[in-house]
Design a protein around this motif. Structure first.
Motif, PDB file in Angstrom:
ATOM      1  N   MET A  84      10.402  -5.053  -2.769  1.00 31.66           N
ATOM      2  CA  MET A  84      10.067  -3.753  -3.330  1.00 31.66           C
ATOM      3  C   MET A  84      10.735  -2.607  -2.585  1.00 31.66           C
ATOM      4  SD  MET A  84       6.264  -2.165  -3.619  1.00 31.66           S
ATOM      5  CE  MET A  84       6.038  -0.428  -3.395  1.00 31.66           C
ATOM      6  N   THR A  85      10.991  -2.801  -1.310  1.00 32.90           N
ATOM      7  CA  THR A  85      11.536  -1.714  -0.514  1.00 32.90           C
ATOM      8  C   THR A  85      12.352  -2.243   0.636  1.00 32.90           C
ATOM      9  OG1 THR A  85      11.008   0.193   0.861  1.00 32.90           O
ATOM     10  CG2 THR A  85       9.447  -1.622   0.890  1.00 32.90           C
ATOM     11  N   ASP A  86      13.242  -1.397   1.157  1.00 28.17           N
ATOM     12  CA  ASP A  86      13.904  -1.751   2.392  1.00 28.17           C
ATOM     13  C   ASP A  86      13.398  -0.875   3.531  1.00 28.17           C
ATOM     14  OD1 ASP A  86      15.053   0.609   1.702  1.00 28.17           O
ATOM     15  OD2 ASP A  86      17.070  -0.150   1.453  1.00 28.17           O
ATOM     16  N   ALA A  87      12.252  -0.178   3.300  1.00 27.74           N
ATOM     17  CA  ALA A  87      11.618   0.569   4.373  1.00 27.74           C
ATOM     18  C   ALA A  87      10.927  -0.396   5.332  1.00 27.74           C
ATOM     19  CB  ALA A  87      10.594   1.554   3.806  1.00 27.74           C
ATOM     20  N   ASP A  88      10.706   0.055   6.565  1.00 27.18           N
ATOM     21  CA  ASP A  88      10.003  -0.774   7.529  1.00 27.18           C
ATOM     22  C   ASP A  88       8.583  -1.036   7.042  1.00 27.18           C
ATOM     23  OD1 ASP A  88      11.502   0.874  10.386  1.00 27.18           O
ATOM     24  OD2 ASP A  88      12.168  -0.845   9.217  1.00 27.18           O
ATOM     25  N   THR A  89       8.079  -2.237   7.260  1.00 27.97           N
ATOM     26  CA  THR A  89       6.736  -2.601   6.841  1.00 27.97           C
ATOM     27  C   THR A  89       5.951  -3.096   8.033  1.00 27.97           C
ATOM     28  OG1 THR A  89       7.452  -4.849   6.315  1.00 27.97           O
ATOM     29  CG2 THR A  89       7.532  -3.223   4.532  1.00 27.97           C
ATOM     30  N   THR A  90       4.656  -3.225   7.857  1.00 27.54           N
ATOM     31  CA  THR A  90       3.783  -3.717   8.906  1.00 27.54           C
ATOM     32  C   THR A  90       2.710  -4.579   8.297  1.00 27.54           C
ATOM     33  OG1 THR A  90       2.273  -3.108  10.678  1.00 27.54           O
ATOM     34  CG2 THR A  90       2.323  -1.662   8.778  1.00 27.54           C
ATOM     35  N   THR A  91       2.257  -5.568   9.061  1.00 23.80           N
ATOM     36  CA  THR A  91       1.207  -6.448   8.569  1.00 23.80           C
ATOM     37  C   THR A  91      -0.169  -5.978   9.010  1.00 23.80           C
ATOM     38  OG1 THR A  91       1.474  -7.850  10.528  1.00 23.80           O
ATOM     39  CG2 THR A  91       2.749  -8.428   8.573  1.00 23.80           C
ATOM     40  N   THR A  92      -0.233  -4.910   9.820  1.00 24.81           N
ATOM     41  CA  THR A  92      -1.512  -4.401  10.289  1.00 24.81           C
ATOM     42  C   THR A  92      -2.194  -3.635   9.164  1.00 24.81           C
ATOM     43  OG1 THR A  92      -0.538  -4.157  12.479  1.00 24.81           O
ATOM     44  CG2 THR A  92      -2.623  -3.025  12.070  1.00 24.81           C
ATOM     45  N   ALA A  93      -3.499  -3.842   9.036  1.00 22.74           N
ATOM     46  CA  ALA A  93      -4.243  -3.161   7.980  1.00 22.74           C
ATOM     47  C   ALA A  93      -4.268  -1.657   8.237  1.00 22.74           C
ATOM     48  CB  ALA A  93      -5.657  -3.710   7.906  1.00 22.74           C
ATOM     49  N   ALA A  94      -4.237  -0.875   7.184  1.00 29.71           N
ATOM     50  CA  ALA A  94      -4.322   0.579   7.295  1.00 29.71           C
ATOM     51  C   ALA A  94      -4.961   1.119   6.032  1.00 29.71           C
ATOM     52  CB  ALA A  94      -2.940   1.188   7.497  1.00 29.71           C
ATOM     53  N   ASP A  95      -5.601   2.265   6.159  1.00 29.20           N
ATOM     54  CA  ASP A  95      -6.201   2.928   5.012  1.00 29.20           C
ATOM     55  C   ASP A  95      -5.159   3.887   4.436  1.00 29.20           C
ATOM     56  OD1 ASP A  95      -7.636   4.341   3.164  1.00 29.20           O
ATOM     57  OD2 ASP A  95      -9.419   4.549   4.412  1.00 29.20           O
ATOM     58  N   TRP A  96      -4.328   3.341   3.553  1.00 27.94           N
ATOM     59  CA  TRP A  96      -3.230   4.151   3.023  1.00 27.94           C
ATOM     60  C   TRP A  96      -3.735   5.303   2.166  1.00 27.94           C
ATOM     61  CZ3 TRP A  96       0.458   3.267   6.018  1.00 27.94           C
ATOM     62  CH2 TRP A  96       0.745   1.983   6.473  1.00 27.94           C
ATOM     63  N   ASP A 143       3.050  -2.629  -6.894  1.00 29.96           N
ATOM     64  CA  ASP A 143       3.285  -1.890  -8.140  1.00 29.96           C
ATOM     65  C   ASP A 143       4.752  -2.048  -8.528  1.00 29.96           C
ATOM     66  OD1 ASP A 143       3.577  -0.069 -10.245  1.00 29.96           O
ATOM     67  OD2 ASP A 143       2.126   1.325  -9.375  1.00 29.96           O
ATOM     68  N   GLU A 144       5.011  -2.832  -9.553  1.00 25.24           N
ATOM     69  CA  GLU A 144       6.388  -3.132  -9.959  1.00 25.24           C
ATOM     70  C   GLU A 144       7.113  -1.927 -10.548  1.00 25.24           C
ATOM     71  OE1 GLU A 144       7.972  -5.891  -9.288  1.00 25.24           O
ATOM     72  OE2 GLU A 144       6.163  -6.636  -8.279  1.00 25.24           O
ATOM     73  N   ARG A 145       6.375  -0.857 -10.811  1.00 23.00           N
ATOM     74  CA  ARG A 145       7.002   0.349 -11.352  1.00 23.00           C
ATOM     75  C   ARG A 145       7.711   1.156 -10.279  1.00 23.00           C
ATOM     76  NH1 ARG A 145       1.769   3.024 -13.859  1.00 23.00           N
ATOM     77  NH2 ARG A 145       1.075   2.356 -11.776  1.00 23.00           N
ATOM     78  N   VAL A 146       7.486   0.813  -9.013  1.00 20.76           N
ATOM     79  CA  VAL A 146       7.983   1.629  -7.909  1.00 20.76           C
ATOM     80  C   VAL A 146       8.954   0.838  -7.034  1.00 20.76           C
ATOM     81  CG1 VAL A 146       7.338   2.983  -5.879  1.00 20.76           C
ATOM     82  CG2 VAL A 146       5.820   2.927  -7.873  1.00 20.76           C
ATOM     83  N   ARG A 147      10.092   1.455  -6.741  1.00 23.02           N
ATOM     84  CA  ARG A 147      11.026   0.935  -5.747  1.00 23.02           C
ATOM     85  C   ARG A 147      11.202   2.007  -4.678  1.00 23.02           C
ATOM     86  NH1 ARG A 147      14.715  -2.856  -7.671  1.00 23.02           N
ATOM     87  NH2 ARG A 147      15.513  -2.902  -5.507  1.00 23.02           N
ATOM     88  N   LEU A 148      11.229   1.595  -3.411  1.00 18.14           N
ATOM     89  CA  LEU A 148      11.435   2.528  -2.313  1.00 18.14           C
ATOM     90  C   LEU A 148      12.721   2.179  -1.581  1.00 18.14           C
ATOM     91  CD1 LEU A 148       7.781   2.671  -0.958  1.00 18.14           C
ATOM     92  CD2 LEU A 148       8.950   4.407  -2.325  1.00 18.14           C
ATOM     93  N   VAL A 149      13.490   3.192  -1.276  1.00 19.04           N
ATOM     94  CA  VAL A 149      14.806   3.008  -0.670  1.00 19.04           C
ATOM     95  C   VAL A 149      14.927   3.904   0.558  1.00 19.04           C
ATOM     96  CG1 VAL A 149      17.291   3.287  -1.015  1.00 19.04           C
ATOM     97  CG2 VAL A 149      15.866   2.433  -2.892  1.00 19.04           C
ATOM     98  N   THR A 150      15.379   3.336   1.652  1.00 17.54           N
ATOM     99  CA  THR A 150      15.673   4.116   2.854  1.00 17.54           C
ATOM    100  C   THR A 150      17.126   4.563   2.801  1.00 17.54           C
ATOM    101  OG1 THR A 150      14.079   2.842   4.159  1.00 17.54           O
ATOM    102  CG2 THR A 150      15.732   4.107   5.368  1.00 17.54           C
ATOM    103  N   ALA A 151      17.357   5.867   2.769  1.00 19.27           N
ATOM    104  CA  ALA A 151      18.722   6.388   2.694  1.00 19.27           C
ATOM    105  C   ALA A 151      18.766   7.814   3.202  1.00 19.27           C
ATOM    106  CB  ALA A 151      19.251   6.334   1.255  1.00 19.27           C
ATOM    107  N   ASP A 152      19.890   8.170   3.781  1.00 20.35           N
ATOM    108  CA  ASP A 152      20.155   9.525   4.253  1.00 20.35           C
ATOM    109  C   ASP A 152      20.910  10.269   3.157  1.00 20.35           C
ATOM    110  OD1 ASP A 152      20.964  11.853   5.508  1.00 20.35           O
ATOM    111  OD2 ASP A 152      21.697  10.854   7.317  1.00 20.35           O
ATOM    112  N   LEU A 153      20.329  11.335   2.632  1.00 22.61           N
ATOM    113  CA  LEU A 153      20.953  12.058   1.530  1.00 22.61           C
ATOM    114  C   LEU A 153      22.252  12.745   1.926  1.00 22.61           C
ATOM    115  CD1 LEU A 153      17.812  13.611  -0.205  1.00 22.61           C
ATOM    116  CD2 LEU A 153      19.021  11.481  -0.745  1.00 22.61           C
TER     117      LEU A 153
END
Length: 256
Positions: free
Chosen positions: A1-13, A95-105
């Motif tokens: 879904m994304t190439d952003a950094d992820t974490t397995t620790t639980a969080a209240d997003w 959510d398959e409707r969303v893609r996240l991309v890490t990029a410098d504009l």
């Protein structure tokens, strides 16, 4: 879904999203109104099921409101901030409707990372003032290339008219007085919000990387509506005008 950094620790997003919204509203009490008008114009110009590029998406504030209003829409969120992208990643996980991309504009090849070659709408809010005029003009040209014919670009941001210095000073003084009162009543400002993020076990790492990238706070330019309008026309848009404004900010719409 994304190439952003992820974490397995639980969080209240949800809590982090809400906290970000409250912090941003401290600066912009009319923030939701500009989002509402933005989505009104998306629906009017490209319909209720658009393919959207959420530019400098942060935590995904625009995407969240887009999908709530238009369940058939899809969104590509692009940002460089690892902490805000971590919140977006947690919020939209699954959510398959969303893609996240890490990029410098400012990277000339940032569009190569996108999952689509064209979009119905490119939306951004309170983000591009981090860029100076020259890279912003280049970015406007890239946005025009990404939009299909009839596609829409909207930028809600600080756009300062330097020909009205007395009006600007009075508006700024009143706004800052209200902000100080809200702060005394417990509102979080930018610095305090990031201090809390740095103390959170989930966001501490991404926040540290974020400050390595940006420093304390990057400041670009806040040119006038007239400047934005002229440059957008020069870069390939056929119609450009404001569709909402406050004493300090403008939502500018450009139609390809």
């Amino acid at each position: 879904m994304t190439d952003a950094d992820t974490t397995t620790t639980a969080a209240d997003w949800h809590a982090w999203q809400d906290s970000w919204d409250r912090q941003q509203e401290w600066y912009m009490p009319d923030r939701e109104e500009r989002f509402r008008i933005m989505l009104d114009m998306v629906e009017a110009l490209v319909g209720p099921a658009p393919r959207v590029l959420d530019l400098a998406c942060g935590t995904g504030s625009i995407t969240a409101r887009l999908l709530k209003r238009f369940p058939e829409a899809t969104s590509t969120g692009v940002d460089l901030d690892p902490a805000l992208l971590a919140i977006a990643e947690g919020t939209f996980a699954g959510d398959e409707r969303v893609r996240l991309v890490t990029a410098d504009l400012k990277d000339p090849h940032w569009t190569a990372k996108l999952p689509h070659d064209s979009y119905d709408a490119v939306l951004t809010a309170t983000a591009l003032h981090w860029l100076h005029r020259e890279p912003l003009a280049v970015l406007y040209g890239r946005i025009a290339e990404l939009l299909r014919d009839g596609g829409v670009f909207m930028n809600a941001d600080h756009m300062i008219d330097e020909t009205t210095p007395r009006i600007n000073a009075a508006e700024r003084a009143q706004r800052h007085a209200r902000m100080e009162q809200a702060k005394r009543e417990g509102a979080l400002d930018w610095t305090e919000w990031w201090r809390l993020a740095a103390e959170d076990p989930v966001l501490a790492g991404p926040t540290a990387r974020r400050f390595e990238i940006y420093g304390e706070h990057a400041e670009g330019d806040t040119p006038s509506v007239a400047w934005h309008t002229r440059v957008l026309r020069e870069r390939g848009f056929g119609e450009v005008r404001p569709v909402w404004c406050s004493p300090s900010d403008t939502l500018l719409l450009a139609l390809k």
